[in-house]
Design an enzyme around this catalytic site. Structure first.
Site, PDB file in Angstrom:
ATOM      1  N   ARG A 141       0.839  -1.297  -0.192  1.00 53.16           N
ATOM      2  CA  ARG A 141       0.044   0.130  -0.169  1.00 53.16           C
ATOM      3  C   ARG A 141       0.814   1.270  -0.052  1.00 53.16           C
ATOM      4  NH1 ARG A 141      -2.241   1.055   4.445  1.00 53.16           N
ATOM      5  NH2 ARG A 141      -2.527  -1.010   4.934  1.00 53.16           N
ATOM      6  N   TYR A 148     -17.008  17.303 -14.445  1.00 51.92           N
ATOM      7  CA  TYR A 148     -17.361  15.987 -14.228  1.00 51.92           C
ATOM      8  C   TYR A 148     -18.364  15.606 -13.299  1.00 51.92           C
ATOM      9  CZ  TYR A 148     -16.202  10.997 -14.830  1.00 51.92           C
ATOM     10  OH  TYR A 148     -16.651   9.839 -15.001  1.00 51.92           O
ATOM     11  N   ASP A 153      -8.136  19.978 -13.302  1.00 54.30           N
ATOM     12  CA  ASP A 153      -8.447  18.275 -13.920  1.00 54.30           C
ATOM     13  C   ASP A 153      -8.281  18.605 -15.235  1.00 54.30           C
ATOM     14  OD1 ASP A 153      -9.593  16.069 -15.198  1.00 54.30           O
ATOM     15  OD2 ASP A 153     -10.987  15.723 -13.593  1.00 54.30           O
ATOM     16  N   LYS A 171      -8.030   7.534 -19.517  1.00 54.74           N
ATOM     17  CA  LYS A 171      -8.425   8.161 -20.673  1.00 54.74           C
ATOM     18  C   LYS A 171      -7.284   8.313 -21.648  1.00 54.74           C
ATOM     19  CE  LYS A 171     -12.436   8.622 -18.580  1.00 54.74           C
ATOM     20  NZ  LYS A 171     -12.795   9.912 -17.745  1.00 54.74           N
TER      21      LYS A 171
END
Ligand code: PLP
Length: 430
Positions: free
Chosen positions: A86, A143, A216, A241
């Protein structure tokens, strides 16, 4: 196939940029392939491709080895090995460094932090920075899940959100309060491809000591714009993307100055959303062709936008590469290309529901798949009214600016002329 406004070279030092990018003469195409600006470095096993280190934990030879490691960690020393999955993974780390180089140029000044999705990058970043009782200013046309996260989860923590119209910088400045900690915007936005004046945004934030700017930039990629060079504090991408680019892996990333990314990394260790090493491998492989893919997508999108704007069955086209777009001037000054997504409105036919007219056009297209998402090698097409906003009524959609005749076309890397011919035949069948 040429699009005059599209630059083939993303590395130009822009007069209006705040910081030089990149610090030497490497073109973004070279950076995409090599991921670094320094010379060669030894890879594990001399493998050219980064090995997938598929492990959940790391071992210590004896307790002295463990204590040395813990001492170094306590005193902030250089960790040249992993402790637990992690916190560390070399495959993930390799992809992070590559993205930091693409976005910021200088990997000593900037770092990147990967997440399993774009949304975990958004939520982890906001939760880490915002104390309870603080305030965030967001531009509209952003978004939908980011907006919903702010208005539900953050609201529950006593964090208020003010949404201001994209492009209204007076409203943005007026919305800032003493407890404002973040200004968040997308650029270009979804679905109207609005482009933020990044230098102006950074300037406004700098007048307020504790306000950080987050962009973003999923729709742009570092090939088209590098917000850090304009003084923006953090850049977020959905790596699902363009960065990975093949519609086959999910990822998210945040990039910024090393100290800030270090703090976000500490939060990630608690919140727990980490990228899987195999996903990191796929992402890194995608990054090697990023500049090539995005340049092709820029060129086809520009040609398609010009074609659509001249077509009688199209009412309106939203593409920052067109002079008719409200942000064309700032986009030209700030971007090396305008991206691979075009939004447009199908001209209504009297007496017919625009939903039906538009759906007929979508169904007549043969190359793009009908799917959400964008940025991959395959072209994807959708009607926002039937995808992200399906459950809303026409009136509710209109109140947030989503028209029933709106089409979002995310262009892939297919041949430009084939895409144009497909658009032409589908529009003829309306
Ligand atoms: C897709 C997308 C996201 C969310 O990313 P996921 O990888 O799907 O979680 C965030 N912002 C923008 C602009 C996006 O397009």
């Amino acid at each position: 196939m040429t699009a005059t406004i599209v630059s083939s070279n993303g590395s130009g030092t822009k007069e209006n940029g705040k910081r030089p990018y990149p610090p030497n003469n490497h073109d973004i195409h070279t950076l995409s392939v090599h991921g670094k600006i320094e010379g060669r470095e030894a890879q594990a096993y001399h493998a050219l491709a980064t090995p997938i280190v598929q492990t959940a934990t790391y071992t210590f030879t004896d307790t002295a080895d463990l204590c040395n490691f813990m001492e170094a960690k306590m005193w902030g020393g250089l960790k040249d090995r992993g402790e637990y999955g992690r916190y560390d993974n070399p495959t993930v780390r390799s992809a992070e460094k590559r993205i930091a180089a693409l976005e910021g140029g200088d990997t000593r000044q900037y770092d990147a932090l990967l997440f399993p999705t774009g949304m975990t990058a958004v939520t982890n970043t906001l939760l880490s920075i915002l104390p309870s009782g603080s305030h965030i200013v967001m531009t509209d046309d952003c978004y939908r899940k980011t907006r919903q996260f702010a208005n539900t989860f953050l609201a529950r923590l006593g964090i208020e959100t003010t949404t201001v119209p994209m492009g209204d910088y007076e409203a943005l400045e007026a919305a800032i309060r003493p407890n404002t900690r973040i200004i968040l915007s997308e650029s270009p936005t979804n679905p109207y491809l609005r482009v933020a004046d990044l230098e102006r945004l950074a300037q406004i934030a700098r007048q307020h000591r504790r306000v950080k700017t987050i962009i973003d930039a999923t729709f742009a990629t570092p090939v088209n714009v590098r917000p850090l060079t304009y003084g923006i504090d953090l850049v977020i991408h959905s790596g699902t993307k363009y960065l990975s680019g093949h519609n086959d892996v999910m990822a998210g990333v945040v990039i910024g100055e090393t100290g800030l990314i270090h703090a976000l990394r500490q939060s990630q260790g608690m919140l727990g959303g980490v990228l899987d090493p195999h996903a990191a491998f796929l992402l890194e492989r995608g990054l090697k062709t990023l500049a090539l893919r995005v340049r092709q997508q820029n060129a086809t999108a520009q040609a398609a936008a010009e074609f659509l704007e001249a077509h009688p069955h199209v009412e309106r086209v939203w593409y920052p590469g067109l002079p008719s777009h409200p942000d064309h001037t700032i986009a030209r000054a700030q971007m090396d290309g305008f991206g691979g997504v075009i939004s447009f409105e199908i001209a209504p036919i009297p007496g017919e529901d625009p939903l039906d007219t538009t759906a007929r056009f979508i169904d007549a297209m043969t190359i793009p798949y009908i799917a959400p998402s964008l940025g991959g090698i395959e072209s994807l097409i959708e009607m926002p009214a039937l995808m992200s906003f399906y459950e809303l009524s026409t009136e509710e959609r209109l109140s947030i600016g989503i028209k029933n005749n709106l089409v979002r076309f995310a262009i892939g890397i297919e041949d430009t002329d084939d895409i144009l011919a497909d658009l032409e035949q589908a529009l003829a069948r309306i």
